[in-house]
Design a protein around this motif. Structure first.
Motif, PDB file in Angstrom:
ATOM      1  N   TYR A 116       0.830  -1.211   0.000  1.00 16.32           N
ATOM      2  CA  TYR A 116       0.000   0.000   0.000  1.00 16.32           C
ATOM      3  C   TYR A 116       0.862   1.257   0.000  1.00 16.32           C
ATOM      4  O   TYR A 116       0.580   2.229  -0.709  1.00 16.32           O
ATOM      5  CB  TYR A 116      -0.956  -0.025   1.208  1.00 16.32           C
ATOM      6  CG  TYR A 116      -1.330   1.358   1.686  1.00 16.32           C
ATOM      7  CD1 TYR A 116      -2.216   2.148   0.953  1.00 16.32           C
ATOM      8  CD2 TYR A 116      -0.778   1.896   2.853  1.00 16.32           C
ATOM      9  CE1 TYR A 116      -2.531   3.441   1.371  1.00 16.32           C
ATOM     10  CE2 TYR A 116      -1.086   3.173   3.275  1.00 16.32           C
ATOM     11  CZ  TYR A 116      -1.958   3.942   2.528  1.00 16.32           C
ATOM     12  OH  TYR A 116      -2.268   5.217   2.928  1.00 16.32           O
ATOM     13  N   VAL A 136      -9.106   4.131   2.441  1.00 16.00           N
ATOM     14  CA  VAL A 136      -8.097   4.257   3.494  1.00 16.00           C
ATOM     15  C   VAL A 136      -8.730   5.036   4.656  1.00 16.00           C
ATOM     16  O   VAL A 136      -8.549   4.712   5.826  1.00 16.00           O
ATOM     17  CB  VAL A 136      -6.855   5.011   2.961  1.00 16.00           C
ATOM     18  CG1 VAL A 136      -5.823   5.221   4.058  1.00 16.00           C
ATOM     19  CG2 VAL A 136      -6.243   4.260   1.781  1.00 16.00           C
ATOM     20  N   PHE A 164      -1.904  10.017   9.381  1.00 14.26           N
ATOM     21  CA  PHE A 164      -2.577  11.297   9.141  1.00 14.26           C
ATOM     22  C   PHE A 164      -3.854  11.124   8.317  1.00 14.26           C
ATOM     23  O   PHE A 164      -4.867  11.763   8.598  1.00 14.26           O
ATOM     24  CB  PHE A 164      -1.612  12.258   8.418  1.00 14.26           C
ATOM     25  CG  PHE A 164      -2.205  13.609   8.149  1.00 14.26           C
ATOM     26  CD1 PHE A 164      -2.272  14.569   9.155  1.00 14.26           C
ATOM     27  CD2 PHE A 164      -2.692  13.939   6.884  1.00 14.26           C
ATOM     28  CE1 PHE A 164      -2.819  15.833   8.906  1.00 14.26           C
ATOM     29  CE2 PHE A 164      -3.233  15.199   6.633  1.00 14.26           C
ATOM     30  CZ  PHE A 164      -3.291  16.147   7.642  1.00 14.26           C
ATOM     31  N   GLY A 165      -3.818  10.290   7.283  1.00 16.39           N
ATOM     32  CA  GLY A 165      -4.997  10.054   6.450  1.00 16.39           C
ATOM     33  C   GLY A 165      -5.556  11.334   5.868  1.00 16.39           C
ATOM     34  O   GLY A 165      -4.902  12.048   5.114  1.00 16.39           O
ATOM     35  N   MET A 166      -6.793  11.674   6.263  1.00 12.64           N
ATOM     36  CA  MET A 166      -7.427  12.915   5.811  1.00 12.64           C
ATOM     37  C   MET A 166      -7.220  14.043   6.819  1.00 12.64           C
ATOM     38  O   MET A 166      -7.800  15.120   6.671  1.00 12.64           O
ATOM     39  CB  MET A 166      -8.917  12.683   5.597  1.00 12.64           C
ATOM     40  CG  MET A 166      -9.226  11.733   4.453  1.00 12.64           C
ATOM     41  SD  MET A 166     -10.971  11.276   4.394  1.00 12.64           S
ATOM     42  CE  MET A 166     -11.713  12.805   3.821  1.00 12.64           C
ATOM     43  N   GLY A 167      -6.465  13.769   7.854  1.00 12.26           N
ATOM     44  CA  GLY A 167      -6.177  14.813   8.840  1.00 12.26           C
ATOM     45  C   GLY A 167      -7.354  15.135   9.756  1.00 12.26           C
ATOM     46  O   GLY A 167      -7.343  16.151  10.459  1.00 12.26           O
ATOM     47  N   VAL A 169      -8.517  13.578  12.509  1.00  9.48           N
ATOM     48  CA  VAL A 169      -8.203  13.556  13.940  1.00  9.48           C
ATOM     49  C   VAL A 169      -7.207  14.666  14.278  1.00  9.48           C
ATOM     50  O   VAL A 169      -7.288  15.281  15.340  1.00  9.48           O
ATOM     51  CB  VAL A 169      -7.712  12.154  14.391  1.00  9.48           C
ATOM     52  CG1 VAL A 169      -6.240  11.934  14.112  1.00  9.48           C
ATOM     53  CG2 VAL A 169      -7.965  11.967  15.878  1.00  9.48           C
ATOM     54  N   GLU A 185       3.479   9.810   9.658  1.00 14.03           N
ATOM     55  CA  GLU A 185       2.788   9.397   8.426  1.00 14.03           C
ATOM     56  C   GLU A 185       3.791   8.741   7.487  1.00 14.03           C
ATOM     57  O   GLU A 185       4.879   9.267   7.265  1.00 14.03           O
ATOM     58  CB  GLU A 185       2.127  10.602   7.755  1.00 14.03           C
ATOM     59  CG  GLU A 185       1.517  10.316   6.388  1.00 14.03           C
ATOM     60  CD  GLU A 185       0.523   9.145   6.362  1.00 14.03           C
ATOM     61  OE1 GLU A 185      -0.389   9.119   7.193  1.00 14.03           O
ATOM     62  OE2 GLU A 185       0.684   8.253   5.500  1.00 14.03           O
ATOM     63  N   TRP A 212       5.782   3.962  11.475  1.00 16.92           N
ATOM     64  CA  TRP A 212       6.009   4.095  12.917  1.00 16.92           C
ATOM     65  C   TRP A 212       7.046   3.082  13.396  1.00 16.92           C
ATOM     66  O   TRP A 212       7.849   3.375  14.283  1.00 16.92           O
ATOM     67  CB  TRP A 212       4.682   3.979  13.700  1.00 16.92           C
ATOM     68  CG  TRP A 212       3.997   2.633  13.611  1.00 16.92           C
ATOM     69  CD1 TRP A 212       3.004   2.278  12.755  1.00 16.92           C
ATOM     70  CD2 TRP A 212       4.287   1.468  14.396  1.00 16.92           C
ATOM     71  NE1 TRP A 212       2.648   0.963  12.938  1.00 16.92           N
ATOM     72  CE2 TRP A 212       3.419   0.436  13.953  1.00 16.92           C
ATOM     73  CE3 TRP A 212       5.181   1.191  15.421  1.00 16.92           C
ATOM     74  CZ2 TRP A 212       3.426  -0.839  14.502  1.00 16.92           C
ATOM     75  CZ3 TRP A 212       5.193  -0.091  15.972  1.00 16.92           C
ATOM     76  CH2 TRP A 212       4.324  -1.089  15.511  1.00 16.92           C
ATOM     77  N   GLN A 213       7.048   1.896  12.744  1.00 19.37           N
ATOM     78  CA  GLN A 213       7.992   0.843  13.142  1.00 19.37           C
ATOM     79  C   GLN A 213       9.443   1.303  12.963  1.00 19.37           C
ATOM     80  O   GLN A 213      10.324   0.855  13.681  1.00 19.37           O
ATOM     81  CB  GLN A 213       7.773  -0.412  12.287  1.00 19.37           C
ATOM     82  CG  GLN A 213       6.447  -1.108  12.455  1.00 19.37           C
ATOM     83  CD  GLN A 213       5.345  -0.590  11.528  1.00 19.37           C
ATOM     84  OE1 GLN A 213       5.385   0.546  11.088  1.00 19.37           O
ATOM     85  NE2 GLN A 213       4.349  -1.400  11.283  1.00 19.37           N
ATOM     86  N   ASP A 228      -3.953   4.923  14.255  1.00 19.31           N
ATOM     87  CA  ASP A 228      -4.914   4.589  13.188  1.00 19.31           C
ATOM     88  C   ASP A 228      -4.141   4.493  11.877  1.00 19.31           C
ATOM     89  O   ASP A 228      -3.968   5.483  11.169  1.00 19.31           O
ATOM     90  CB  ASP A 228      -5.985   5.703  13.120  1.00 19.31           C
ATOM     91  CG  ASP A 228      -7.039   5.443  12.051  1.00 19.31           C
ATOM     92  OD1 ASP A 228      -7.099   4.321  11.531  1.00 19.31           O
ATOM     93  OD2 ASP A 228      -7.815   6.375  11.757  1.00 19.31           O
ATOM     94  N   GLU A 232      -2.238  -2.532   7.481  1.00 16.95           N
ATOM     95  CA  GLU A 232      -1.466  -3.319   8.448  1.00 16.95           C
ATOM     96  C   GLU A 232      -2.379  -4.383   9.058  1.00 16.95           C
ATOM     97  O   GLU A 232      -3.598  -4.323   8.933  1.00 16.95           O
ATOM     98  CB  GLU A 232      -0.918  -2.406   9.549  1.00 16.95           C
ATOM     99  CG  GLU A 232       0.029  -1.360   9.001  1.00 16.95           C
ATOM    100  CD  GLU A 232       0.924  -0.756  10.077  1.00 16.95           C
ATOM    101  OE1 GLU A 232       2.138  -0.764   9.877  1.00 16.95           O
ATOM    102  OE2 GLU A 232       0.404  -0.285  11.104  1.00 16.95           O
TER     103      GLU A 232
HETATM  104  C1  LIG Z   1      -6.989   5.395   8.275  1.00 16.35           C
HETATM  105  S1  LIG Z   1      -5.806   6.580   7.854  1.00 16.35           S
HETATM  106  C2  LIG Z   1      -5.763   7.624   9.250  1.00 16.35           C
HETATM  107  C3  LIG Z   1      -6.922   8.532   9.293  1.00 16.35           C
HETATM  108  C4  LIG Z   1      -6.794   9.635  10.321  1.00 16.35           C
HETATM  109  N1  LIG Z   1      -7.016   9.107  11.643  1.00 16.35           N
HETATM  110  C5  LIG Z   1      -7.756  10.754  10.038  1.00 16.35           C
HETATM  111  O1  LIG Z   1      -8.365  11.236  11.005  1.00 16.35           O
HETATM  112  O2  LIG Z   1      -7.919  11.165   8.889  1.00 16.35           O
HETATM  113  C6  LIG Z   1      -4.312   5.685   8.014  1.00 16.35           C
HETATM  114  C7  LIG Z   1      -3.069   6.456   7.696  1.00 16.35           C
HETATM  115  O3  LIG Z   1      -1.947   5.732   8.219  1.00 16.35           O
HETATM  116  C8  LIG Z   1      -0.897   5.787   7.284  1.00 16.35           C
HETATM  117  N2  LIG Z   1      -0.028   4.632   7.563  1.00 16.35           N
HETATM  118  C9  LIG Z   1      -0.154   3.359   7.131  1.00 16.35           C
HETATM  119  N3  LIG Z   1       0.794   2.574   7.647  1.00 16.35           N
HETATM  120  C10 LIG Z   1       1.548   3.362   8.439  1.00 16.35           C
HETATM  121  C11 LIG Z   1       2.680   3.126   9.263  1.00 16.35           C
HETATM  122  N4  LIG Z   1       3.200   1.905   9.389  1.00 16.35           N
HETATM  123  N5  LIG Z   1       3.199   4.169   9.930  1.00 16.35           N
HETATM  124  C12 LIG Z   1       2.672   5.412   9.830  1.00 16.35           C
HETATM  125  N6  LIG Z   1       1.593   5.690   9.064  1.00 16.35           N
HETATM  126  C13 LIG Z   1       1.027   4.682   8.385  1.00 16.35           C
HETATM  127  C14 LIG Z   1      -1.614   5.746   5.966  1.00 16.35           C
HETATM  128  O4  LIG Z   1      -0.812   6.220   4.912  1.00 16.35           O
HETATM  129  C15 LIG Z   1      -2.818   6.639   6.213  1.00 16.35           C
HETATM  130  O5  LIG Z   1      -2.546   7.955   5.920  1.00 16.35           O
END
Ligand SMILES: C[S@@+](CC[C@H](N)C(=O)[O-])C[C@H]1O[C@@H](n2cnc3c(N)ncnc32)[C@H](O)[C@@H]1O
Length: 329
Positions: A116, A136, A164-167, A169, A185, A212-213, A228, A232
């Protein structure tokens, strides 16, 4: 009538002795009858706990689903049969502790190979989609994200958000004017968009680009943490939880997007219990706050989305804190 139909009938009638005899004669407890129901579903639907127990002992799968995507646990739950429900819940928790198969299957990225982060994403006003048209993140979650932000910002101070996604939160977190607001992110396009929208210039915001890992060593400890991610597995979140003791300050609040098995009410209950148990073993209590979501989730919301990752009427928002802190309250 197949022999196994006789087993279904005995299960439906709560005839434990007959069920036991039929199992011993070698009948298939995995059988689905003409309606797509298993003997376990029949027993659960009618609240025959002893039969449920016998069938589980004989290896009947607790997680088989009917054509309408209901498991034996859903049947017990919907008909209010507590004893049968408890047996199935226990069976589910035990099995998932060992095998962890449901979350893997129910994960939105279950059939992707974990690329992804290398694929393109598409932004629109109400959603962020991956290259396979799987969502997503979607705008209907805004009230949930606001509630998560409220929970993790309740003590003020230093806040960490992973994903961050759509930002949504992060916008909500900003309303609480935290001392610092760290955002991790990993997707390059999401990261670029964050910068375009000015997140890099916000005084209290620190953005860390990467998984994050891979960036754990850059993290400090925080008063509020929200997790979030996307693409994963449940195991990844479980791994993140292992780091909570060093990431969460005493008195801090942790929360995560609780989309675990969001397509099936009973599997969701199993996973809510499972994650609470796992957090408990790390020293955290979990409170699940029910939030109704039915009204913001009409069919039109899912237009163009390949997979509905949430189909339940209530969202259970997890609020976790150290057991020591919750005892002091
Ligand atoms: C579901 S969205 C988050 C939505 C966010 N909570 C919001 O309010 O819009 C998940 C986000 O996590 C990011 N992501 C995926 N795997 C990740 C990782 N291992 N470490 C950091 N970010 C990751 C994705 O690219 C995506 O932007």
């Amino acid at each position: 009538m197949d022999d196994e139909d006789v087993l279904c009938e005995a299960a439906r009638n709560g005839d434990t002795d007959k069920v036991a005899a039929l199992i011993e004669s070698g009948l298939d407890v995995l059988y689905f009858d003409g309606d797509g129901l298993t003997p376990l579903m029949h027993a659960a639907r009618h609240g025959h706990a002893a039969v449920v127990k016998r069938l589980l002992e004989a290896g009947a799968p607790w997680n088989a689903v009917s054509p309408s995507n209901l498991s034996a646990g859903d049947f017990a739950m919907d008909s209010g049969h507590e004893d049968a429900f408890d047996l199935l819940l226990n069976a589910g928790i035990q099995a998932e502790l060992i095998l962890g198969t449901i979350a893997r299957r129910a994960n939105p990225s279950d059939d992707s190979t974990g690329n992804y982060l290398e694929d393109r994403v598409t932004f629109s006003e109400d959603k962020l989609m991956d290259s396979e048209s799987k969502a997503v993140m979607m705008a209907w979650e805004k009230p949930l994200m606001e509630a998560h932000a409220k929970a993790v910002c309740s003590g003020g101070g230093h806040i960490l958000n992973i994903g961050f996604g759509m930002g949504l939160v992060d916008n909500a977190i900003q309303q609480y004017a935290p001392v610092t607001h760290t955002i991790v992110e990993a997707h390059p396009e999401v990261y670029d968009r964050m910068l375009r929208f000015g997140w890099g210039g916000k005084e209290n915001v620190k953005i860390i680009f990467g998984r994050w890992q891979d960036i754990l060593s850059q993290l400090e400890s925080y008063d509020g943490i929200f997790f979030d991610t996307y693409g994963e597995y449940y195991e990844d979140m479980r791994e993140f939880h292992q780091h909570l003791p060093s990431l969460l300050k005493p008195g801090g609040i942790y929360s995560f997007f609780n989309g675990l098995c969001g397509g099936n009410a009973f599997f969701h209950v199993v996973y809510c219990q499972l994650v609470s148990l796992e957090l408990e073993s790390l020293g955290y209590s979990t409170q699940l706050i029910p939030l109704p979501v039915k009204d913001c989730l009409g069919e039109e919301v899912w237009k163009g989305v390949k997979q509905k990752y949430w189909q339940l009427d209530t969202y259970y928002l997890p609020v976790c804190q150290s057991i020591q802190d919750s005892d002091d309250v």
